[in-house]
Motif scaffolding. Structure first.
Motif, PDB file in Angstrom:
ATOM      1  N   LEU A   1      -6.780   6.196  -6.374  1.00  0.00           N
ATOM      2  CA  LEU A   1      -5.713   6.653  -7.593  1.00  0.00           C
ATOM      3  C   LEU A   1      -6.976   7.298  -9.068  1.00  0.00           C
ATOM      4  O   LEU A   1      -6.353   7.122  -9.823  1.00  0.00           O
ATOM      5  CB  LEU A   1      -5.723   5.370  -7.851  1.00  0.00           C
ATOM      6  CG  LEU A   1      -3.923   5.210  -7.276  1.00  0.00           C
ATOM      7  CD1 LEU A   1      -3.767   3.694  -7.187  1.00  0.00           C
ATOM      8  CD2 LEU A   1      -2.709   6.596  -7.623  1.00  0.00           C
ATOM      9  N   ILE A   2      -8.003   6.006  -8.776  1.00  0.00           N
ATOM     10  CA  ILE A   2      -9.268   6.491  -9.488  1.00  0.00           C
ATOM     11  C   ILE A   2      -9.991   7.660  -9.963  1.00  0.00           C
ATOM     12  O   ILE A   2     -10.101   8.662 -10.933  1.00  0.00           O
ATOM     13  CB  ILE A   2     -10.433   5.330  -9.723  1.00  0.00           C
ATOM     14  CG1 ILE A   2      -9.972   3.938  -9.930  1.00  0.00           C
ATOM     15  CG2 ILE A   2     -11.403   5.977 -10.215  1.00  0.00           C
ATOM     16  CD1 ILE A   2     -11.008   3.139  -9.781  1.00  0.00           C
TER      17      ILE A   2
ATOM     18  N   LEU B   1     -13.022   1.349 -14.712  1.00  0.00           N
ATOM     19  CA  LEU B   1     -11.887   0.705 -13.823  1.00  0.00           C
ATOM     20  C   LEU B   1     -13.098   0.216 -12.639  1.00  0.00           C
ATOM     21  O   LEU B   1     -12.887   0.204 -11.644  1.00  0.00           O
ATOM     22  CB  LEU B   1     -11.080   2.233 -13.603  1.00  0.00           C
ATOM     23  CG  LEU B   1     -10.312   2.655 -14.383  1.00  0.00           C
ATOM     24  CD1 LEU B   1      -9.471   3.838 -14.787  1.00  0.00           C
ATOM     25  CD2 LEU B   1      -9.313   0.908 -14.466  1.00  0.00           C
TER      26      LEU B   1
ATOM     27  N   LEU C   1       0.569  -1.157   0.181  1.00  0.00           N
ATOM     28  CA  LEU C   1       0.336   0.114   0.281  1.00  0.00           C
ATOM     29  C   LEU C   1       0.793   1.319  -0.086  1.00  0.00           C
ATOM     30  O   LEU C   1       0.621   2.402  -0.528  1.00  0.00           O
ATOM     31  CB  LEU C   1      -0.871   0.202   1.256  1.00  0.00           C
ATOM     32  CG  LEU C   1      -2.043  -0.457   1.366  1.00  0.00           C
ATOM     33  CD1 LEU C   1      -2.488  -0.726   2.087  1.00  0.00           C
ATOM     34  CD2 LEU C   1      -2.883  -0.823   0.291  1.00  0.00           C
TER      35      LEU C   1
ATOM     36  N   ALA D   1       2.646   6.776  -7.063  1.00  0.00           N
ATOM     37  CA  ALA D   1       1.470   7.385  -8.045  1.00  0.00           C
ATOM     38  C   ALA D   1       1.509   8.909  -7.699  1.00  0.00           C
ATOM     39  O   ALA D   1       1.414   9.448  -8.575  1.00  0.00           O
ATOM     40  CB  ALA D   1      -0.099   7.127  -7.429  1.00  0.00           C
TER      41      ALA D   1
ATOM     42  N   LYS E   1      -7.600   9.952  -8.525  1.00  0.00           N
ATOM     43  CA  LYS E   1      -6.665  10.971  -9.720  1.00  0.00           C
ATOM     44  C   LYS E   1      -7.179  10.913 -11.352  1.00  0.00           C
ATOM     45  O   LYS E   1      -6.897  11.834 -12.253  1.00  0.00           O
ATOM     46  CB  LYS E   1      -5.426  10.894  -9.292  1.00  0.00           C
ATOM     47  CG  LYS E   1      -4.878  11.449  -8.136  1.00  0.00           C
ATOM     48  CD  LYS E   1      -3.550  11.625  -7.947  1.00  0.00           C
ATOM     49  CE  LYS E   1      -3.099  12.721  -8.579  1.00  0.00           C
ATOM     50  NZ  LYS E   1      -1.161  12.565  -8.368  1.00  0.00           N
ATOM     51  N   ILE E   2      -7.364   9.435 -11.856  1.00  0.00           N
ATOM     52  CA  ILE E   2      -7.566   9.539 -13.147  1.00  0.00           C
ATOM     53  C   ILE E   2      -8.334   9.995 -13.556  1.00  0.00           C
ATOM     54  O   ILE E   2      -8.537  10.745 -15.356  1.00  0.00           O
ATOM     55  CB  ILE E   2      -7.595   7.918 -12.975  1.00  0.00           C
ATOM     56  CG1 ILE E   2      -6.258   7.691 -13.331  1.00  0.00           C
ATOM     57  CG2 ILE E   2      -7.205   8.054 -14.647  1.00  0.00           C
ATOM     58  CD1 ILE E   2      -6.626   5.970 -12.973  1.00  0.00           C
TER      59      ILE E   2
ATOM     60  N   LEU F   1     -12.599  -2.970  -9.957  1.00  0.00           N
ATOM     61  CA  LEU F   1     -11.971  -2.143  -8.785  1.00  0.00           C
ATOM     62  C   LEU F   1     -13.540  -3.204  -7.647  1.00  0.00           C
ATOM     63  O   LEU F   1     -12.653  -4.063  -6.927  1.00  0.00           O
ATOM     64  CB  LEU F   1     -12.230  -0.592  -8.264  1.00  0.00           C
ATOM     65  CG  LEU F   1     -12.083  -0.666  -7.212  1.00  0.00           C
ATOM     66  CD1 LEU F   1     -10.909  -1.042  -6.618  1.00  0.00           C
ATOM     67  CD2 LEU F   1     -11.847   0.822  -6.405  1.00  0.00           C
TER      68      LEU F   1
ATOM     69  N   LEU G   1      -2.464   1.982 -10.589  1.00  0.00           N
ATOM     70  CA  LEU G   1      -3.507   1.311 -10.375  1.00  0.00           C
ATOM     71  C   LEU G   1      -3.308  -0.427 -10.411  1.00  0.00           C
ATOM     72  O   LEU G   1      -3.877  -1.122 -10.070  1.00  0.00           O
ATOM     73  CB  LEU G   1      -5.245   1.921 -11.406  1.00  0.00           C
ATOM     74  CG  LEU G   1      -6.074   1.390 -10.837  1.00  0.00           C
ATOM     75  CD1 LEU G   1      -6.434   1.528  -9.443  1.00  0.00           C
ATOM     76  CD2 LEU G   1      -7.039   2.475 -11.834  1.00  0.00           C
TER      77      LEU G   1
ATOM     78  N   VAL H   1      -6.665   3.383  -1.789  1.00  0.00           N
ATOM     79  CA  VAL H   1      -5.946   3.511  -1.979  1.00  0.00           C
ATOM     80  C   VAL H   1      -6.933   3.752  -3.804  1.00  0.00           C
ATOM     81  O   VAL H   1      -5.762   4.998  -4.475  1.00  0.00           O
ATOM     82  CB  VAL H   1      -4.810   2.470  -2.087  1.00  0.00           C
ATOM     83  CG1 VAL H   1      -3.573   3.346  -2.883  1.00  0.00           C
ATOM     84  CG2 VAL H   1      -4.137   3.419  -0.617  1.00  0.00           C
TER      85      VAL H   1
ATOM     86  N   PRO I   1      -0.619   7.415 -11.752  1.00  0.00           N
ATOM     87  CA  PRO I   1      -1.921   7.067 -11.157  1.00  0.00           C
ATOM     88  C   PRO I   1      -2.596   5.845 -11.613  1.00  0.00           C
ATOM     89  O   PRO I   1      -2.525   4.693 -11.034  1.00  0.00           O
ATOM     90  CB  PRO I   1      -2.453   8.133 -11.297  1.00  0.00           C
ATOM     91  CG  PRO I   1      -2.639   9.190 -11.432  1.00  0.00           C
ATOM     92  CD  PRO I   1      -0.898   8.774 -12.700  1.00  0.00           C
TER      93      PRO I   1
ATOM     94  N   PHE J   1      -3.996  -3.521  -9.261  1.00  0.00           N
ATOM     95  CA  PHE J   1      -5.057  -4.792  -9.339  1.00  0.00           C
ATOM     96  C   PHE J   1      -4.127  -6.692  -9.178  1.00  0.00           C
ATOM     97  O   PHE J   1      -4.082  -7.343  -8.245  1.00  0.00           O
ATOM     98  CB  PHE J   1      -4.819  -4.522 -11.009  1.00  0.00           C
ATOM     99  CG  PHE J   1      -6.379  -3.624 -10.098  1.00  0.00           C
ATOM    100  CD1 PHE J   1      -6.553  -3.034 -11.788  1.00  0.00           C
ATOM    101  CD2 PHE J   1      -7.462  -3.365  -9.651  1.00  0.00           C
ATOM    102  CE1 PHE J   1      -8.050  -1.924 -11.756  1.00  0.00           C
ATOM    103  CE2 PHE J   1      -8.101  -3.095  -9.759  1.00  0.00           C
ATOM    104  CZ  PHE J   1      -9.043  -1.860 -11.146  1.00  0.00           C
TER     105      PHE J   1
END
Lengths: 498, 132, 489
Positions: free
Chosen positions: B109-110, B34, A145, A152, B112-113, B38, A164, B105, A160, A168
């Motif tokens: 990030l998503i 996305l 984490l 990022a 930000k995207i 998730l 991501l 987290v 980012p 995953f």
């Protein structure tokens, strides 16, 4: 107090992280010193623990005094002590090198950066020190984490998304590991590594144990970036800010190799793996494929960072193959390579960081005249490159020696061939960079350069000193690798083999 | 044949988690959006949590809370087989925390995207990234 | 006798490395920089000479730096063979430094500090190879030499240098990493050690096919020896400034290659094992092919330095041939040729460079009549040619005579034919140059008065080395004694 040292190694950075998260609001300027203190404490205790282990054998520490198999145990033997040292050393040198760029690029995120940095270090130290399977999972996820966040923070276009993707794949990897631990728990009823190790021989024929091993192994392979499970690696390290990738690239994958070694030696046992399972030949072939694939893909890259990332993929193949060769030489080579690769990858990333700081990009065709304008950085590059190729007396040669010897002894000719091929390809890679920087891209004779003053546009001293330290380390560890192998690595392997 | 059916029915908890895991994996790989990926990741992790919890079950056992554990009944002998195994539950509490943290987290990030590209569909993202 | 444990071998190797920081810092003051190079050269030569008396008495100096692997230390040992090579290399470095001053300043070359720094590093590596006590230490310094000479070969930093540099590295690094490294490890795997011993370490340690294969992998792996087909790097390396070609590619780098082969033959495999395996004739044949082919190609070259390069390729295989004959006189001739050829060839290269500095001419066809303007240079070239061809009164005659004797001794007369034929070819491609220089009319018809004799710093060294070639004919004692000691007599 000394018996608490193993816990202190992990606690210092952890506490420093909490203090830092407070200072984020109070006074950002204190974050860096606190980080240095936290990591420095970790380094100090790590050294103490190493001497203790060398003198009197493995240290066993029960957290909060609760005995296993119920309580969580920390176990530090030769291998853990060695790897425990690398982590704070690299983290500290990285802070020295990154201060300026953190200050300039991430000015407002300084506090959180240092906090997550410390959490990453603490998690990694925990992964190395722990002797409990589930605790390993938890610390692994803490580390992951922290790394997702650190990676990022870079280029807002691509970082980012790359991170991501890493999330995953990392989750799949860790979950596979957890699944393996679950099966082990069903079969043995314990989560303590030593406990499982003593119970397993009685039930070694069961297919559940084999499934557990395979799940754990594949999960760790995803996390370490072994081909073909490496696809997250290049993008993530390329688009991350250099201060993060410099920390994570040398350490994360190597500690995952350590976890694999720990699982093989102290949980499942070498007898089980090499005698009962028939995986050995296939894993060595897979490692050879990883080595060749990494080297060839590095050759195809035009950007230095991507090249460096694929070189890491190649080096992981060395280590996995070395362990799975099954003989002392190969395993010694793989363990030595954990140390050597951490240092040389770190040196390489330091060089790349310097280039980015001064020139803002690392494409191969943008390196014109770099030998005259950044001579010290380039000297570091040549040294790190020599280590990757495997030229004595740099450290990379010595681990390669053991790996090759192990391959020859085991008759694994594909592995030996892939090692030599990757050395040759690394030579091409390194000298391609040298050529790009040394020769002018036009057809003008270099004597024209005398006309203008040689412009020295070198990285600042705060970035050169860490590079110098690391380069000195490359040679020093190379020359004294004999001691490391003899006193630290070989006793560990002998223990596992017997 | 009936034996096999009996086997499958007896081990239904394993089949359940395997199916859930496959669904999660499929979502992570095949879905374009996305957020759907998730959710797939979450299903994947939850399947493993389910697996762990199911392994602690014992027939005819009750939840692992000792009634009146203090006072004069404190020294009564405890029959372990009467209580289901609490350890996997405890472990999975930790794992759920990890799952939630990872979810957090990933969502950050998503966000930000999305702020950068205004879309969460992966093929569109790939196209826009290439244009940069 | 027990070897003397002393720091002197290590110091001899390190002197030129230690002077590098001083050279870098005095980069802006060329005279100081060159003075320091001389100081380092003299100290190095002095240290090596100081060890000479004891070595002549049959003793050896020993120094161990560290032991990275069990039974394989990083160790320096000064024995007769190493002393011979080190004497030649360090002595000639002093002259080459003087010559470099004249050459580099005469042509106003750039990057002179870098030049002198890497030259010093290359010399350290050369002496390191000379004093290596085992195959691993030799490999270490061999690789260091490859890396140190790359910036020297590619000094001009133009397109031609880039291509040549690439070829240089491909051949030299490719063979050492791809061939020598695995072969060395396989040797270690079988024998458990890599020390150079009097009778070799491989006898009886491995099955015969493996031994034969290993031997030839080593021979071709040490591409610095210029054995065909791994010879193309040598003519390519001629793009380097002439002092580099002179010292490194006539004396240091190439001699490191053949020196390594001599060490492999005598110290790892051993003369007895090789004659048992009947490898001698095969190796001699390979060497002969290179000798003849090298000479034939030299005939066709118009660029003087390339002609000299192919001549070097040919001459190096004399040394290999001598060792391959496995007979007393043959090995004597081969080993002493290391010294004789060095002095002769370096004279020739010095002259080629002097011609370049004085007149800017690189091609032989342009050099008609030049001898009348530069008589000293061309006369020295004549002496050097005599030495390489192998005629009295030069030292080259001595080594060639012994090689011929060796061929007769071992009943392999075909190699006598090879040696004589190659001498004949040498004469054909060297003597006409001298003839053209002295007796042919100048190209433009009139004398080009702008061309004078080369600068003094260039002329003095070549006069000296030519003179030494003649002296060695009359007094070959030092090298003769060292060679005899090296061969155990």
């Amino acid at each position: 107090m000394t018996e608490h040292y193993p816990a202190f190694i992990i606690l210092f950075p952890l506490l420093a992280a909490f203090i830092n998260s407070g200072f984020t609001w109070l006074d950002k300027r204190l974050c860096c010193p606190v980080t240095v203190l936290g990591l420095g404490g970790s380094l100090y205790f790590g050294l103490e623990v190493l001497f203790q282990v060398l003198k009197s054998g493995p240290i066993v520490y029960h957290l909060a005094g609760w005995p296993p198999p119920m309580g969580i145990e920390l176990r530090i033997d030769n291998l853990s002590a060695l790897v425990l040292l690398i982590i704070p050393v690299i983290a500290l040198i990285n802070i020295m090198a990154s201060r300026k760029s953190i200050h300039d690029e991430l000015t407002f995120k300084r506090g959180p950066f240092y906090t997550i940095y410390l959490l990453f270090a603490a998690g990694l130290l925990g992964v190395v020190a722990t002797a409990d399977l589930f605790n390993l999972y938890v610390l692994l996820e803490i580390t992951s984490l922290a790394s997702y966040a650190l990676l990022a923070m870079g280029n807002p276009d691509r970082a980012p998304l790359a991170s991501l993707n890493y999330v995953f794949l990392g989750v799949i990897g860790a979950s596979f590991y957890l699944l393996g631990v679950g099966y082990l728990y069903i079969m043995t009823g314990s989560l303590n590594m030593a406990d499982v190790h003593s119970i397993l021989p009685g039930i070694s024929g069961s297919s559940a144990v084999m499934v557990a091993f395979v799940f754990c192994l594949v999960g760790i392979w995803i996390k370490m970036g072994l081909f073909p499970l490496h696809t997250w690696l290049p993008n993530v390290y390329t688009y991350a800010p250099t201060s993060s990738s410099r920390l994570i690239a040398p350490l994360m994958t190597k500690v995952m190799v350590y976890v694999m070694i720990r699982l093989m030696f102290s949980v499942f046992g070498l007898d089980y793996i090499f005698e009962q399972l028939t995986l050995q030949k296939w894993v060595v072939i897979l490692s050879s494929a990883a080595i060749i694939a990494g080297a060839v893909m590095a050759l195809a890259q035009k950007d230095l960072m991507k090249m460096a990332a694929y070189i890491i993929v190649c080096e992981i193949g060395y280590m996995v193959g070395g362990i799975w060769l099954g003989n002392t030489q190969g395993m010694a080579g793989a363990v030595l390579h954990i140390v050597n690769d951490a240092i040389m990858t770190f040196a390489l990333f330091l060089v790349l960081g310097n280039i980015i700081y001064v020139r803002k990009k690392t494409e191969l065709n943008s390196l014109d005249g770099i030998f005259t304008s950044m001579p010290w950085t380039m000297a570091g590059l040549v040294l790190a490159g020599a280590s990757i190729i495997g030229i004595p007396p740099t450290c990379g040669f010595f681990s390669k020696w053991y790996l090759l010897l192990g391959g020859i002894e085991a008759g694994a000719s594909l592995f030996v061939f892939s090692l030599i091929l990757s050395s040759l390809i690394s030579a091409i890679l390194v000298f391609r960079i040298v050529e790009a920087g040394f020769f002018p891209s036009g057809d003008n004779h270099a004597q024209d350069h005398d006309a203008k003053e040689a412009v020295l546009n070198e990285a600042p001293v705060s970035m050169l000193i860490p590079l110098g330290l690391t380069s000195a380390g490359i040679i020093a560890i190379g020359l004294w690798s004999g001691y490391i192998v003899q006193y630290i690595i070989l006793p560990f392997i002998q223990q596992g083999v017997s | 044949m009936p034996d096999l059916m009996l086997e499958i029915i007896n081990k239904y908890n394993y089949w359940l988690y395997i199916i859930l895991m496959m669904i999660g994996l499929y979502a992570m790989i095949a879905k374009n959006n996305l957020i759907k990926k998730l959710v797939g990741m979450n299903i994947f992790q939850t399947a493993i949590i389910l697996f762990f919890i199911s392994m602690g079950y014992k027939e005819n056992a009750t939840i692992p809370i000792i009634m009146g554990g203090h006072g004069d009944t404190a020294h009564k002998t405890i029959e372990a087989s009467q209580y289901i195994n609490p350890l996997p539950h405890v472990l999975m509490l930790t794992a759920i925390v990890v799952t939630v943290a990872t979810l957090g987290v990933a969502l950050a990030l998503i966000i930000k995207i999305y702020q950068r590209y205004e879309t969460l569909e992966e093929d569109e993202l790939r196209m826009r990234v290439k244009q940069k | 006798m027990d070897p003397i444990v002393s720091f002197r071998p290590l110091l001899a190797v390190l002197v030129s490395i230690l002077v590098i920081p001083i050279l870098i810092s005095s980069g802006k003051r060329p005279n100081a920089r060159e003075a320091w190079t001389f100081v380092a050269g003299f100290i190095k030569f002095g240290l090596i000479v100081s060890m000479l008396p004891a070595v002549l008495q049959g003793q050896e100096y020993l120094f161990t730096l560290s032991t990275p692997f069990p039974n394989v230390p990083v160790q320096l040992r000064v024995d007769a063979l190493g002393m011979l090579f080190a004497l030649v290399a360090s002595f000639l470095w002093i002259f080459t430094t003087l010559y470099s001053i004249g050459y580099m300043r005469g042509l106003k070359e750039h990057g002179q500090t870098r030049f002198f720094v890497f030259f010093a590093l290359a010399l350290s590596s050369t002496i390191g190879v000379a004093f290596s006590a085992n195959l691993f230490t030799l490999y270490l310094f061999y690789e260091l030499l490859s890396l140190a000479t790359y910036p020297l070969v590619t000094h001009h930093q133009d397109k031609k240098s880039k291509i040549s540099g690439r070829r240089y590295l491909t051949f030299i690094l490719g063979t050492s990493v791809g061939l020598v490294l695995p072969a060395m490890l396989i040797c270690y795997h079988y024998a458990g050690t890599l020390d150079f011993t009097a009778a070799g370490i491989m006898a009886g340690q491995a099955p015969t096919p493996v031994l034969i294969a290993l031997f030839f992998v080593f021979i071709f792996g040490f591409a610095k020896a210029g054995i065909m087909p791994f010879h193309s790097w040598l003519p390519a390396a001629m793009v380097a400034p002439t002092p580099v070609s002179a010292l490194l590619h006539a004396v240091a780098v190439v001699k490191v290659g053949v020196f390594s082969i001599v060490r492999i033959t005598t110290g790892i495999f051993g003369v007895d094992l090789l004659s048992d395996l009947h490898i001698g004739p095969a190796l001699a044949t390979i060497a002969s092919i290179t000798i003849i082919t090298g000479s034939l190609i030299a005939l066709s070259q118009d660029e003087l330095k390339r002609r000299l390069a192919f001549s070097t390729i040919s001459q190096l295989s004399y040394i290999v041939l001598g060792v391959a004959l496995l007979s007393p006189h043959g090995m004597l001739g081969g080993i002493i040729h290391i010294a004789m050829h060095a002095f002769g060839k370096i004279t020739l290269f010095f002259c080629a460079g002097a011609i370049m500095v004085a007149s800017g001419k690189k091609y032989i066809s342009q050099m008609s009549g030049l001898g009348r303007i530069m008589p000293v240079t061309f006369f020295a070239f004549f002496i050097g040619s005599l030495s390489v061809i192998g005629l009295p009164p030069t030292g080259g005659f001595f080594s060639k005579w012994n090689l011929l004797l060796g061929a007769v001794e071992s009943d392999q007369l075909v190699f006598m034919v090879v040696l004589l034929g190659s001498s004949f070819l040498n004469a054909i491609y060297f003597l006409p140059i001298v003839f053209r220089g002295f007796f042919k009319p100048s190209p433009e018809g009139g004398e080009d008065t702008a061309i004078k004799e080369a600068p003094l710093c260039c002329v003095i060294p070549l006069v000296f080395t030519a003179g030494i070639s003649i002296i060695l004919f009359f007094y070959p004692d030092i090298f003769l004694n060292l060679t005899n000691l090296a061969l155990g007599r």
